[in-house]
Design an enzyme around this catalytic site. Structure first.
Site, PDB file in Angstrom:
ATOM      1  N   CYS A  79       0.792  -1.221   0.000  1.00 24.62           N
ATOM      2  CA  CYS A  79       0.000   0.000   0.000  1.00 24.62           C
ATOM      3  C   CYS A  79       0.835   1.286   0.000  1.00 24.62           C
ATOM      4  O   CYS A  79       1.428   1.606  -1.022  1.00 24.62           O
ATOM      5  CB  CYS A  79      -0.951  -0.075   1.189  1.00 24.62           C
ATOM      6  SG  CYS A  79      -2.595   0.473   0.788  1.00 24.62           S
ATOM      7  N   HIS A 176      -3.368  -5.610   1.604  1.00 23.91           N
ATOM      8  CA  HIS A 176      -2.627  -5.915   2.826  1.00 23.91           C
ATOM      9  C   HIS A 176      -2.619  -7.409   3.088  1.00 23.91           C
ATOM     10  O   HIS A 176      -3.496  -7.922   3.788  1.00 23.91           O
ATOM     11  CB  HIS A 176      -3.266  -5.200   4.026  1.00 23.91           C
ATOM     12  CG  HIS A 176      -2.995  -3.736   4.071  1.00 23.91           C
ATOM     13  ND1 HIS A 176      -2.109  -3.161   4.942  1.00 23.91           N
ATOM     14  CD2 HIS A 176      -3.467  -2.722   3.319  1.00 23.91           C
ATOM     15  CE1 HIS A 176      -2.051  -1.858   4.755  1.00 23.91           C
ATOM     16  NE2 HIS A 176      -2.884  -1.567   3.761  1.00 23.91           N
ATOM     17  N   GLU A 178      -0.897  -8.934   5.092  1.00 26.25           N
ATOM     18  CA  GLU A 178      -0.733  -9.199   6.527  1.00 26.25           C
ATOM     19  C   GLU A 178      -2.072  -9.187   7.260  1.00 26.25           C
ATOM     20  O   GLU A 178      -2.157  -9.561   8.422  1.00 26.25           O
ATOM     21  CB  GLU A 178       0.254  -8.207   7.151  1.00 26.25           C
ATOM     22  CG  GLU A 178      -0.240  -6.802   7.379  1.00 26.25           C
ATOM     23  CD  GLU A 178      -0.183  -5.911   6.139  1.00 26.25           C
ATOM     24  OE1 GLU A 178      -0.185  -6.439   5.014  1.00 26.25           O
ATOM     25  OE2 GLU A 178      -0.193  -4.679   6.329  1.00 26.25           O
TER      26      GLU A 178
HETATM   27  N1  GLN Z   1      -4.059   6.006   1.020  1.00 24.54           N
HETATM   28  C1  GLN Z   1      -2.731   5.791   1.511  1.00 24.54           C
HETATM   29  C2  GLN Z   1      -1.709   6.640   0.761  1.00 24.54           C
HETATM   30  O1  GLN Z   1      -2.048   7.205  -0.211  1.00 24.54           O
HETATM   31  C3  GLN Z   1      -2.343   4.324   1.421  1.00 24.54           C
HETATM   32  C4  GLN Z   1      -3.236   3.500   2.308  1.00 24.54           C
HETATM   33  C5  GLN Z   1      -2.574   2.311   2.927  1.00 24.54           C
HETATM   34  O2  GLN Z   1      -1.360   2.213   3.001  1.00 24.54           O
HETATM   35  N2  GLN Z   1      -3.386   1.406   3.425  1.00 24.54           N
HETATM   36  O3  GLN Z   1      -0.589   6.719   1.148  1.00 24.54           O
END
Ligand code: GLN
Length: 183
Positions: A79, A176, A178
């Site tokens: 992410c 994710h 995890e």
């Molecule tokens: N929306 C976050 C970003 O732009 C990422 C979200 C996440 O890591 N779960 O950094």
């Protein structure tokens, strides 16, 4: 195996727990001295990429970590971690130039931040892993991977779009793993 987990912001505790469940030793990376502790893998957790990127710069961690990645250290990112690695960031919330167009820029993909909307952007669904098996994927205000360059391997998809990729020493997820029992 020894995993260094970037712990300046975000879901670093979940990331460390994920690797410990797999039998790895983990330690947190919060300052420059931590990079000298020796690691087989660097884990970049989810969170807010803008906050993480700025903290990395303020703490003097940004350039040394970039060098380690370019030197071939294996990296596992989810992410926000993927956003930090991407070569191009499409950021719908970017109104001025306080957010750079890229951070490390070491992974030849383009990502779109908050691609599933801000409010309803968190959900769990079933996507395809390696084109074969159905896998539960949890997205939290996730980015999407909009372009992948030649040589980037797509590991999983949802709705026909890549949701994880591998390139050289880097494996990166929009979701994710995890948080999913099945990954
Ligand atoms: N929306 C976050 C970003 O732009 C990422 C979200 C996440 O890591 N779960 O950094």
């Amino acid at each position: 195996m020894r995993v260094g987990v970037l712990a300046v912001q975000g879901a670093f505790a979940e990331m460390a727990a994920y690797w410990r469940k797999k039998g790895a030793d983990t330690f947190e990376i919060r300052q420059l001295a931590d990079l000298g502790r020796g690691m087989d893998l660097l884990a970049l957790p989810g969170g807010e990429s803008t906050v993480q990127g700025k903290l990395l710069k303020d703490l003097g961690l940004f350039d040394p970590i970039k060098k380690l990645i370019e030197g071939g250290l294996p990296v596992f990112a989810t992410c926000a971690g993927l956003i930090l690695l991407a070569e191009r960031i499409d950021d719908p919330g970017r109104r001025d130039d306080t957010r750079p167009e890229k951070w490390f820029g070491v992974l030849p993909v383009a990502v779109k931040r908050n691609a599933y909307g801000r409010q309803l952007g968190s959900f769990t669904t079933v996507g395809k892993w390696d084109g074969i098996s159905d896998t539960t994927m949890t997205f939290i205000r996730a980015p999407s991977i909009t372009t992948v360059s030649d040589g980037v391997e797509v590991l999983s998809t949802f709705d026909g779009q890549p949701t994880s990729v591998r390139w050289r020493n880097i494996t990166a997820f929009t979701w994710h793993p995890e948080l999913s029992a099945t990954a």
